[in-house]
Write a protein that holds these residues in place. Structure first.
Motif, short mmCIF file in Angstrom:
data_model
loop_
_atom_site.label_atom_id
_atom_site.label_comp_id
_atom_site.label_asym_id
_atom_site.label_seq_id
_atom_site.Cartn_x
_atom_site.Cartn_y
_atom_site.Cartn_z
N LEU A 123 36.28 -13.25 -10.33
CA LEU A 123 37.74 -13.33 -10.43
C LEU A 123 38.23 -14.02 -11.69
O LEU A 123 37.86 -15.16 -11.96
CB LEU A 123 38.26 -14.08 -9.20
N ASP A 124 39.10 -13.33 -12.42
CA ASP A 124 39.76 -13.91 -13.60
C ASP A 124 40.92 -14.80 -13.14
O ASP A 124 41.48 -14.61 -12.07
CB ASP A 124 40.29 -12.77 -14.48
N TRP A 125 41.28 -15.75 -13.95
CA TRP A 125 42.37 -16.68 -13.63
C TRP A 125 43.72 -16.07 -14.00
O TRP A 125 44.62 -15.99 -13.17
CB TRP A 125 42.16 -17.99 -14.39
N ASN A 126 43.88 -15.70 -15.27
CA ASN A 126 45.17 -15.24 -15.79
C ASN A 126 45.24 -13.72 -15.84
O ASN A 126 44.52 -13.10 -16.62
CB ASN A 126 45.39 -15.80 -17.21
N GLY A 167 47.98 -13.24 -10.30
CA GLY A 167 46.89 -13.97 -10.94
C GLY A 167 45.78 -14.33 -9.96
O GLY A 167 45.88 -14.10 -8.75
N GLY A 168 44.73 -14.92 -10.49
CA GLY A 168 43.56 -15.24 -9.70
C GLY A 168 43.82 -16.24 -8.59
O GLY A 168 43.34 -16.08 -7.46
N THR A 188 36.50 -17.52 -16.03
CA THR A 188 37.68 -17.75 -16.84
C THR A 188 37.40 -18.64 -18.04
O THR A 188 36.33 -19.23 -18.14
CB THR A 188 38.78 -18.39 -15.95
N THR A 189 38.38 -18.72 -18.91
CA THR A 189 38.31 -19.63 -20.06
C THR A 189 38.91 -20.99 -19.71
O THR A 189 38.80 -21.93 -20.49
CB THR A 189 39.06 -19.06 -21.27
N GLU A 190 39.56 -21.09 -18.55
CA GLU A 190 40.15 -22.36 -18.10
C GLU A 190 39.03 -23.29 -17.66
O GLU A 190 38.40 -23.07 -16.64
CB GLU A 190 41.12 -22.13 -16.93
N ALA A 249 40.81 -24.49 -8.22
CA ALA A 249 40.14 -23.26 -7.78
C ALA A 249 39.25 -23.54 -6.57
O ALA A 249 39.28 -22.79 -5.59
CB ALA A 249 39.32 -22.67 -8.92
N LEU A 250 38.49 -24.61 -6.61
CA LEU A 250 37.61 -24.95 -5.49
C LEU A 250 38.44 -25.31 -4.25
O LEU A 250 38.10 -24.91 -3.14
CB LEU A 250 36.66 -26.08 -5.88
N ASP A 251 39.53 -26.04 -4.44
CA ASP A 251 40.40 -26.41 -3.32
C ASP A 251 41.04 -25.18 -2.69
O ASP A 251 41.31 -25.17 -1.49
CB ASP A 251 41.48 -27.39 -3.77
N ALA A 252 41.29 -24.15 -3.50
CA ALA A 252 41.92 -22.92 -2.99
C ALA A 252 40.91 -22.01 -2.30
O ALA A 252 41.30 -21.01 -1.69
CB ALA A 252 42.62 -22.17 -4.13
N GLY A 253 39.63 -22.32 -2.41
CA GLY A 253 38.63 -21.54 -1.70
C GLY A 253 37.60 -20.84 -2.56
O GLY A 253 36.80 -20.05 -2.06
#
Length: 121
Positions: free
Chosen positions: A51-54, A59-60, A82-84, A93-97
């Motif tokens: 999954l890409d972020w932007n 969005g991701g 991602t580049t983030e 990202a980890l908190d969101a799953g």
């Protein structure tokens, strides 16, 4: 055969990821944004989502929150790609799953090791 959904608005990234994943014996589907990805997951849940972020449309992070809130029979492993790279983005990202994180650009060895960590390679 394991399946992977590559979600990225960049055709080049999708092509590179597809090539790597196919050499790792994955069947690969693609989506250009989170909305398309949710539709693909509803039709056929993959084992893993890269999954890409932007991305435009959805969005991701929005995709991930929506995916994790759905009442699907199974949930895929999700690897943000991602580049983030700051700690705040990784934590969010980890908190969101998300299950794992890989930085662009990535190579076969890096992606394979992340897939092994989440238990799908």
């Amino acid at each position: 055969m394991k399946s992977c959904l590559v979600v990225d608005d960049s055709k080049v990234i999708r092509k590179v990821a597809r090539h790597i994943l196919e050499t790792l014996d994955f069947s690969v589907e693609e989506a250009e944004d989170g909305r398309q990805a949710l539709d693909r997951c509803a039709a056929q849940m993959p084992d893993v989502v890269l999954l890409d972020w932007n991305m435009p449309v959805m969005g991701g992070m929005e995709f991930l929150r929506n995916l994790r809130q759905q009442d699907f029979d199974t949930q895929p492993k999700v690897v943000f790609c991602t580049t983030e790279n700051d700690v705040a983005h990784i934590r969010a990202a980890l908190d969101a799953g998300a299950d794992e994180f890989v930085m662009k650009p990535f190579d076969r060895e890096t992606l394979e090791s992340k897939l092994q960590i989440v238990g799908v390679a």
